[in-house]
Design an enzyme around this catalytic site. Sequence first.
Site, mmCIF file in Angstrom:
data_model
loop_
_atom_site.group_PDB
_atom_site.id
_atom_site.type_symbol
_atom_site.label_atom_id
_atom_site.label_comp_id
_atom_site.label_asym_id
_atom_site.label_seq_id
_atom_site.Cartn_x
_atom_site.Cartn_y
_atom_site.Cartn_z
ATOM 1 N N ALA A 1 0.835 -1.206 0.000
ATOM 2 C CA ALA A 1 0.000 0.000 0.000
ATOM 3 C C ALA A 1 0.871 1.258 0.000
ATOM 4 O O ALA A 1 0.557 2.254 -0.667
ATOM 5 C CB ALA A 1 -0.914 0.000 1.217
ATOM 6 N N TYR B 1 3.915 1.459 -1.206
ATOM 7 C CA TYR B 1 4.505 1.553 -2.541
ATOM 8 C C TYR B 1 3.505 2.202 -3.498
ATOM 9 O O TYR B 1 3.833 3.132 -4.237
ATOM 10 C CB TYR B 1 4.894 0.151 -3.035
ATOM 11 C CG TYR B 1 5.563 0.145 -4.400
ATOM 12 C CD1 TYR B 1 6.948 0.154 -4.511
ATOM 13 C CD2 TYR B 1 4.802 0.149 -5.569
ATOM 14 C CE1 TYR B 1 7.554 0.176 -5.746
ATOM 15 C CE2 TYR B 1 5.402 0.166 -6.811
ATOM 16 C CZ TYR B 1 6.783 0.178 -6.903
ATOM 17 O OH TYR B 1 7.380 0.195 -8.127
ATOM 18 N N LEU C 1 23.165 -24.915 -25.465
ATOM 19 C CA LEU C 1 23.839 -25.742 -24.462
ATOM 20 C C LEU C 1 23.785 -27.204 -24.862
ATOM 21 O O LEU C 1 22.752 -27.683 -25.323
ATOM 22 C CB LEU C 1 23.129 -25.593 -23.110
ATOM 23 C CG LEU C 1 23.355 -24.321 -22.312
ATOM 24 C CD1 LEU C 1 22.394 -24.267 -21.138
ATOM 25 C CD2 LEU C 1 24.791 -24.246 -21.819
ATOM 26 N N LYS D 1 19.004 -24.620 -14.138
ATOM 27 C CA LYS D 1 18.562 -24.451 -15.521
ATOM 28 C C LYS D 1 17.086 -24.081 -15.483
ATOM 29 O O LYS D 1 16.214 -24.927 -15.283
ATOM 30 C CB LYS D 1 18.783 -25.724 -16.333
ATOM 31 C CG LYS D 1 18.417 -25.514 -17.788
ATOM 32 C CD LYS D 1 18.922 -26.603 -18.689
ATOM 33 C CE LYS D 1 18.725 -26.214 -20.146
ATOM 34 N NZ LYS D 1 17.364 -25.827 -20.469
ATOM 35 N N CYS E 1 -20.998 -53.527 -6.156
ATOM 36 C CA CYS E 1 -19.936 -53.211 -7.109
ATOM 37 C C CYS E 1 -18.574 -53.764 -6.668
ATOM 38 O O CYS E 1 -17.974 -53.285 -5.704
ATOM 39 C CB CYS E 1 -19.841 -51.700 -7.289
ATOM 40 S SG CYS E 1 -18.641 -51.226 -8.541
HETATM 41 O O1 D41 Z 1 18.936 -21.430 -16.939
HETATM 42 C C1 D41 Z 1 19.126 -21.604 -18.139
HETATM 43 N N1 D41 Z 1 18.143 -21.998 -18.898
HETATM 44 C C2 D41 Z 1 20.476 -21.357 -18.730
HETATM 45 C C3 D41 Z 1 20.601 -21.265 -20.106
HETATM 46 C C4 D41 Z 1 21.626 -21.153 -17.918
HETATM 47 N N2 D41 Z 1 21.551 -21.203 -16.567
HETATM 48 N N3 D41 Z 1 22.814 -20.925 -18.494
HETATM 49 C C5 D41 Z 1 22.946 -20.837 -19.839
HETATM 50 N N4 D41 Z 1 24.159 -20.585 -20.363
HETATM 51 C C6 D41 Z 1 24.329 -20.494 -21.662
HETATM 52 C C7 D41 Z 1 25.695 -20.199 -22.195
HETATM 53 C C8 D41 Z 1 26.755 -20.961 -21.460
HETATM 54 C C9 D41 Z 1 25.776 -20.518 -23.651
HETATM 55 C C10 D41 Z 1 25.937 -18.726 -22.012
HETATM 56 C C11 D41 Z 1 21.821 -21.015 -20.704
HETATM 57 C C12 D41 Z 1 22.062 -20.899 -22.090
HETATM 58 N N5 D41 Z 1 23.312 -20.638 -22.545
HETATM 59 C C13 D41 Z 1 21.021 -21.040 -23.105
HETATM 60 N N6 D41 Z 1 19.748 -20.907 -22.951
HETATM 61 C C14 D41 Z 1 19.136 -21.125 -24.112
HETATM 62 C C15 D41 Z 1 20.051 -21.391 -25.041
HETATM 63 C C16 D41 Z 1 21.257 -21.327 -24.415
#
Ligand code: D41
Length: 690
Positions: free
Chosen positions: A52, A54, A101, A134, A452
Amino acid sequence: MEPDLFSRPDKSEAPPNPEASHWQERAAWLKAELNRHSHAYYVLDSPTIPDAEYDKMFRELVALEQAHPDLITSDSPTQRVGGKPLPQFEAVRHAVPMLSLNNAFDDEEVAGFDRRVREGLQAAGEVEYSTELKFDGLAISVRYEDGVLVQAATRGDGMTGENVTPNIRTVRAMPLRLHTKHPPKVLEVRGEVLMFKSDFARLNDRQREGGQKEFANPRNAAAGSLRQLDSRITAQRALRFFAYGIGALEGAEMPASHSGLLDWYATLGLPVCSERAVVMGATGLLEFFTSIGVKRKALPYDIDGVVYKVNGIEQQRTLGFVSRAPRFALAHKFPAEEAMTVLQGIDVQVGRTGAITPVARLAPVFVGGVTVTNATLHNEDEVHRKDIRIGDTVIVRRAGDVIPEVVSYVPELRPAHTLAFVMPSACPVCDSPIVRPEDEAIARCSGGWVKCPAQRKGGLLHFVSRRAMDIEGFGEQLIDQLVDKHIITTAADLYKLGFRALAELDRMAEKSAQNVLNALEKSKSTTLARFIYALGIRHVGEATAKELARHFGNLDALLAASEEQLLEVADIGPVVARSIIAFLSDPMNRELIEQLRATGVHWSEGTGSVSEAKPFQGKTFVLTGTLPTLTRDEAAARIEAAGGKVAGSVSKKTNYVVAGEEAGSKLAKAQELGITIIDEAGLLQLLEHE
Ligand code: D41
């Protein structure tokens, strides 16, 4: 706050119009404050002021800017609301290509990656890696010039992406200006745009209420929101961002390591995930993978694996690339939790309460680490709401140990002829009519367990289950045979089973027959709560069963209870009370209970809420960590049998914390509150001596 700010005269650089200077200062102060709070909330995950408060400052800034449009700067928090819809996205060529990757799915592939890295670096010992999550989102590149966000582009094919700058400007976590007095001339930040699970759930609630299409998962929701031509829609979509890489850099020194780069990013106000580590060698990588696997479910966002990167930037350069992927990085993925397959048919399954569940028959598909051929469609309304039809290509989800489910169909792949699901009018097992009360989501077989066999089997499986009577050795196979061969009809019949009858069944050796008999005998000594739960009364789960046992103390008191008396039990409302009354007024159920008692099923009866002193009466225990010999359930059962209560969290009311190995925050909390901490041996001693 500084109340004099608004009126403070600036003597040194007095602008021609003194009033304008006030507005400028006030606006600048509001901007800085609002940006600081957004950063604390979205990047540091530690809110500094109530929403609020903010909103109040935000509205003040909007009003100031409306009155004096020249005050509007591109990094004002008011400029995150989106702008006019674009006719289409412009193409952006990445100054430095966005690589992809390489993936690994098992330990050997990780070991292979580490070996190639050591060979490539001619390393004598272990290599240092930076490990991170990731994220299951969309990769983007965000360009800052002299510290100001000037462009954001999707990854596209890695060489050329789409200009999504207006959309990215709405992402609260993304600083519109870097937090530094000496920004690099050019900095391209690479990272992932994603949606938190809670924001995804809220978005889908909103979509549903507005009669609009729901998204299948947070990733699709993030993608749909990022690729909006109308950035005003994106502004309402709660997107997040985490930085993990770098493109162009001019006018600043590149840090010496990847972990150093992320640390630097954090100082610039860029969101960097804290679930990261620096580890040594393949062992370190796999340890990180395991530790994140444990945490995965509890994270506020979806991840589909972890990423390993050689930490030294010089080392990264030495290793270089193969085609479009760096040799220095590897994505170690979890088994996919979602997969596409064809819906070949929809059957219905009959549960122990007669509930009819539509079940998808699928072309076999590997998902979440196993091959799946069946998945739940939950109920009739769900099937129609999601418009899933036989013949469709569907997305199947299997997360952890959860039952696989059909999430959605793929519109692009719908064939010309599909078949809609129709709820059958009769039970496929006993042919009794299927009925669905108007105000309920669930259709049921009206046959009951008497007519049943499916309900009978379901009820028996529930009766023997671990949390009910805990009778080992009774799988689905055995129950199926016993019911199909008319050897048993009710739970009481289980206790009348003889050695011969069991030993003659398929796949039943003499030894297992004896084991089953032993398990049956052992199960006769139980607790009242387990017995009540085992009866399988609709709406009476484990917690309610325990409450009933505690309240009434003995079975006869429960059997004699009126609806009003049931309503006095903690957490029991009219629906549950009526369900219990309905169950207990059925003579068949009464008969079953008497038969069970007659076969020797027993428990020690207290006198309920006004009971005689039990050793742990009124004492609350909290279990934490892994105990050396008792399972959690066993320890809880012992405590409850002695009249104690087991709570889920530590508070001032806790009397004892029973701590095992790897006890975590609960133990710390107990220490903080000065609560008695005992181990398993201590608990067993208390049980003996009290
Ligand atoms: O979290 C991710 N999805 C993620 C994607 C990550 N943690 N690191 C990434 N690092 C790279 C490089 C090493 C090539 C810079 C990436 C990706 N690439 C990436 N995401 C989609 C294509 C490549």
